[in-house]
Design a protein around this motif. Sequence first.
Motif, PDB file in Angstrom:
ATOM      1  N   ASN A  38     -43.543 -60.326  67.408  1.00  0.00           N
ATOM      2  CA  ASN A  38     -42.831 -62.001  67.182  1.00  0.00           C
ATOM      3  C   ASN A  38     -42.954 -61.480  65.568  1.00  0.00           C
ATOM      4  OD1 ASN A  38     -41.746 -62.539  69.637  1.00  0.00           O
ATOM      5  ND2 ASN A  38     -43.921 -62.994  69.491  1.00  0.00           N
ATOM      6  N   ARG A  39     -43.639 -61.553  64.824  1.00  0.00           N
ATOM      7  CA  ARG A  39     -43.198 -61.169  62.951  1.00  0.00           C
ATOM      8  C   ARG A  39     -42.673 -59.812  62.533  1.00  0.00           C
ATOM      9  NH1 ARG A  39     -48.171 -63.153  60.243  1.00  0.00           N
ATOM     10  NH2 ARG A  39     -46.539 -62.796  58.845  1.00  0.00           N
ATOM     11  N   GLY A  40     -41.985 -60.845  61.175  1.00  0.00           N
ATOM     12  CA  GLY A  40     -41.515 -59.696  60.708  1.00  0.00           C
ATOM     13  C   GLY A  40     -41.883 -58.199  59.102  1.00  0.00           C
ATOM     14  N   LEU A  41     -41.598 -57.242  59.082  1.00  0.00           N
ATOM     15  CA  LEU A  41     -42.606 -56.379  58.350  1.00  0.00           C
ATOM     16  C   LEU A  41     -41.828 -55.421  57.462  1.00  0.00           C
ATOM     17  CD1 LEU A  41     -44.915 -55.678  57.036  1.00  0.00           C
ATOM     18  CD2 LEU A  41     -45.399 -53.754  58.487  1.00  0.00           C
ATOM     19  N   THR A  42     -41.380 -55.416  55.880  1.00  0.00           N
ATOM     20  CA  THR A  42     -40.651 -54.983  55.757  1.00  0.00           C
ATOM     21  C   THR A  42     -41.631 -54.323  55.173  1.00  0.00           C
ATOM     22  OG1 THR A  42     -39.462 -56.909  55.017  1.00  0.00           O
ATOM     23  CG2 THR A  42     -39.106 -55.008  53.440  1.00  0.00           C
ATOM     24  N   LEU A  43     -41.038 -53.107  55.184  1.00  0.00           N
ATOM     25  CA  LEU A  43     -41.827 -51.765  54.762  1.00  0.00           C
ATOM     26  C   LEU A  43     -40.992 -51.252  53.710  1.00  0.00           C
ATOM     27  CD1 LEU A  43     -42.997 -49.815  57.331  1.00  0.00           C
ATOM     28  CD2 LEU A  43     -44.587 -50.866  56.238  1.00  0.00           C
ATOM     29  N   LEU A  44     -41.552 -51.058  51.838  1.00  0.00           N
ATOM     30  CA  LEU A  44     -40.683 -50.490  51.119  1.00  0.00           C
ATOM     31  C   LEU A  44     -41.245 -49.406  50.656  1.00  0.00           C
ATOM     32  CD1 LEU A  44     -40.826 -53.886  48.934  1.00  0.00           C
ATOM     33  CD2 LEU A  44     -38.724 -52.874  50.372  1.00  0.00           C
ATOM     34  N   ALA A  45     -40.633 -48.529  50.222  1.00  0.00           N
ATOM     35  CA  ALA A  45     -40.891 -46.518  49.647  1.00  0.00           C
ATOM     36  C   ALA A  45     -39.693 -46.809  48.749  1.00  0.00           C
ATOM     37  CB  ALA A  45     -40.897 -45.449  50.980  1.00  0.00           C
ATOM     38  N   ASN A  46     -40.276 -45.682  47.611  1.00  0.00           N
ATOM     39  CA  ASN A  46     -39.972 -45.484  47.199  1.00  0.00           C
ATOM     40  C   ASN A  46     -39.613 -44.030  46.888  1.00  0.00           C
ATOM     41  OD1 ASN A  46     -38.860 -47.869  44.763  1.00  0.00           O
ATOM     42  ND2 ASN A  46     -40.736 -47.279  44.074  1.00  0.00           N
ATOM     43  N   LEU A  47     -37.905 -43.196  46.972  1.00  0.00           N
ATOM     44  CA  LEU A  47     -38.240 -41.856  47.741  1.00  0.00           C
ATOM     45  C   LEU A  47     -36.800 -40.843  46.813  1.00  0.00           C
ATOM     46  CD1 LEU A  47     -36.653 -42.794  51.176  1.00  0.00           C
ATOM     47  CD2 LEU A  47     -38.629 -42.644  50.784  1.00  0.00           C
ATOM     48  N   THR A  48     -37.697 -40.132  46.489  1.00  0.00           N
ATOM     49  CA  THR A  48     -37.456 -39.032  45.845  1.00  0.00           C
ATOM     50  C   THR A  48     -36.298 -37.807  46.636  1.00  0.00           C
ATOM     51  OG1 THR A  48     -39.284 -38.562  44.559  1.00  0.00           O
ATOM     52  CG2 THR A  48     -38.059 -36.982  44.526  1.00  0.00           C
ATOM     53  N   VAL A  49     -35.325 -37.932  46.054  1.00  0.00           N
ATOM     54  CA  VAL A  49     -34.304 -36.939  47.452  1.00  0.00           C
ATOM     55  C   VAL A  49     -33.679 -35.588  46.062  1.00  0.00           C
ATOM     56  CG1 VAL A  49     -32.059 -37.217  47.828  1.00  0.00           C
ATOM     57  CG2 VAL A  49     -32.824 -39.998  47.350  1.00  0.00           C
ATOM     58  N   GLN A  50     -33.951 -34.872  46.803  1.00  0.00           N
ATOM     59  CA  GLN A  50     -33.201 -32.968  46.366  1.00  0.00           C
ATOM     60  C   GLN A  50     -32.292 -32.634  47.594  1.00  0.00           C
ATOM     61  OE1 GLN A  50     -37.784 -31.439  45.877  1.00  0.00           O
ATOM     62  NE2 GLN A  50     -37.198 -32.275  43.868  1.00  0.00           N
ATOM     63  N   GLU A  51     -31.067 -32.751  47.395  1.00  0.00           N
ATOM     64  CA  GLU A  51     -30.524 -32.297  47.584  1.00  0.00           C
ATOM     65  C   GLU A  51     -30.498 -33.194  49.402  1.00  0.00           C
ATOM     66  OE1 GLU A  51     -28.321 -29.612  47.899  1.00  0.00           O
ATOM     67  OE2 GLU A  51     -29.098 -29.174  45.539  1.00  0.00           O
ATOM     68  N   ASN A  52     -29.915 -32.799  50.945  1.00  0.00           N
ATOM     69  CA  ASN A  52     -30.612 -33.564  52.098  1.00  0.00           C
ATOM     70  C   ASN A  52     -32.019 -33.740  52.095  1.00  0.00           C
ATOM     71  OD1 ASN A  52     -31.274 -31.077  52.293  1.00  0.00           O
ATOM     72  ND2 ASN A  52     -30.480 -31.339  54.945  1.00  0.00           N
ATOM     73  N   ARG A  53     -32.895 -33.800  51.441  1.00  0.00           N
ATOM     74  CA  ARG A  53     -34.688 -33.544  51.418  1.00  0.00           C
ATOM     75  C   ARG A  53     -35.011 -34.985  50.675  1.00  0.00           C
ATOM     76  NH1 ARG A  53     -35.935 -30.271  54.876  1.00  0.00           N
ATOM     77  NH2 ARG A  53     -35.051 -28.176  54.434  1.00  0.00           N
ATOM     78  N   PHE A  54     -35.742 -35.620  51.684  1.00  0.00           N
ATOM     79  CA  PHE A  54     -36.260 -36.715  50.706  1.00  0.00           C
ATOM     80  C   PHE A  54     -37.737 -37.437  51.271  1.00  0.00           C
ATOM     81  CE2 PHE A  54     -34.406 -38.300  54.522  1.00  0.00           C
ATOM     82  CZ  PHE A  54     -35.481 -39.106  55.097  1.00  0.00           C
ATOM     83  N   SER A  55     -38.472 -37.702  50.517  1.00  0.00           N
ATOM     84  CA  SER A  55     -39.724 -37.679  50.495  1.00  0.00           C
ATOM     85  C   SER A  55     -40.470 -39.157  49.499  1.00  0.00           C
ATOM     86  CB  SER A  55     -41.153 -36.729  49.857  1.00  0.00           C
ATOM     87  OG  SER A  55     -40.310 -36.314  48.457  1.00  0.00           O
ATOM     88  N   ASP A  56     -41.333 -39.492  50.131  1.00  0.00           N
ATOM     89  CA  ASP A  56     -42.432 -40.597  48.966  1.00  0.00           C
ATOM     90  C   ASP A  56     -43.298 -39.925  48.379  1.00  0.00           C
ATOM     91  OD1 ASP A  56     -43.823 -40.294  51.119  1.00  0.00           O
ATOM     92  OD2 ASP A  56     -45.251 -42.640  50.511  1.00  0.00           O
ATOM     93  N   LYS A  57     -43.758 -40.330  46.883  1.00  0.00           N
ATOM     94  CA  LYS A  57     -44.507 -40.037  45.882  1.00  0.00           C
ATOM     95  C   LYS A  57     -46.221 -39.474  46.604  1.00  0.00           C
ATOM     96  CE  LYS A  57     -45.868 -43.972  44.214  1.00  0.00           C
ATOM     97  NZ  LYS A  57     -45.903 -44.921  42.430  1.00  0.00           N
ATOM     98  N   ASN A  58     -46.406 -40.402  47.645  1.00  0.00           N
ATOM     99  CA  ASN A  58     -47.746 -40.268  47.857  1.00  0.00           C
ATOM    100  C   ASN A  58     -47.557 -39.647  49.125  1.00  0.00           C
ATOM    101  OD1 ASN A  58     -48.858 -42.130  46.926  1.00  0.00           O
ATOM    102  ND2 ASN A  58     -48.238 -43.775  47.760  1.00  0.00           N
ATOM    103  N   GLY A  59     -46.706 -38.401  49.630  1.00  0.00           N
ATOM    104  CA  GLY A  59     -46.527 -37.681  50.765  1.00  0.00           C
ATOM    105  C   GLY A  59     -47.087 -38.429  52.245  1.00  0.00           C
ATOM    106  N   LEU A  60     -46.412 -39.657  52.608  1.00  0.00           N
ATOM    107  CA  LEU A  60     -47.156 -40.197  53.766  1.00  0.00           C
ATOM    108  C   LEU A  60     -45.686 -40.120  54.486  1.00  0.00           C
ATOM    109  CD1 LEU A  60     -48.542 -43.345  52.650  1.00  0.00           C
ATOM    110  CD2 LEU A  60     -49.380 -41.494  53.775  1.00  0.00           C
ATOM    111  N   VAL A  61     -43.992 -39.803  53.736  1.00  0.00           N
ATOM    112  CA  VAL A  61     -42.802 -39.896  54.532  1.00  0.00           C
ATOM    113  C   VAL A  61     -42.651 -38.821  53.660  1.00  0.00           C
ATOM    114  CG1 VAL A  61     -40.557 -41.231  55.020  1.00  0.00           C
ATOM    115  CG2 VAL A  61     -42.771 -42.258  54.996  1.00  0.00           C
ATOM    116  N   ALA A  62     -42.071 -37.583  54.686  1.00  0.00           N
ATOM    117  CA  ALA A  62     -40.787 -36.418  54.319  1.00  0.00           C
ATOM    118  C   ALA A  62     -39.771 -36.230  54.932  1.00  0.00           C
ATOM    119  CB  ALA A  62     -42.022 -35.143  53.915  1.00  0.00           C
ATOM    120  N   GLY A  63     -38.403 -36.341  55.070  1.00  0.00           N
ATOM    121  CA  GLY A  63     -37.656 -36.355  56.251  1.00  0.00           C
ATOM    122  C   GLY A  63     -36.698 -35.459  55.243  1.00  0.00           C
TER     123      GLY A  63
END
Length: 196
Positions: free
Chosen positions: A98-123
């Motif tokens: 019942n609370r809202g949480l906004t997660l912000l990430a700066n993503l680096t984009v290369q072709e169809n791949r993206f990742s954050d600088k800390n390596g927590l998210v890659a896709g």
Amino acid sequence: MMEFVHVAVAVFSLLSLGQSDPVTNCDSLTKPFQVNGTDPPKTRIVFQFLGRWNYVAWSIDAPSDSLWKTVLRKSWLNIKAAPENDQLIASQYNEMFNRGLTLLANLTVQENRFSDKNGLVAGSLLTTGCPDCMLQYLNFTFGPRSYRSLDLLSRRTMVTDAELEEYKKQVQCLNLPPPSIRGSRKEIHFVRSTLD
């Protein structure tokens, strides 16, 4: 039991006939989204992927996905351009407890791949037959563990049965658990957090 399997195969086959480009095997179902052109990576995908995306369905290989069902049932993603040419800013809005949480990430984009600088998210983005959808295949770290997920997002809040069936097959191809389908969402107040 075998009769049921044959009926299920026949139903899936009929559903795929309604799509403009039916796909029948895991190679084509999990094919990366192709980014074409000679412009820098962000320029090529930014216009197509900027803005709000509603989570329609998702599958995650977390040991217990009950928390994820709670989070993602009321979740959406907003993508904005960053000043750097190969960067996007992704804001994920979640309702949890019942609370809202906004997660912000700066993503680096290369072709169809993206990742954050800390390596927590890659896709990467995978091809989908849904014309106003984005299919993201993610590897991410949450605490001490890493997980995989396949998320179907759309400009709409719901997709057609055929589009959903294609997604379910993609989930099976990636050996992920059965997907969760989006529930209702109410507007609430959000607080910010960053992944950077």
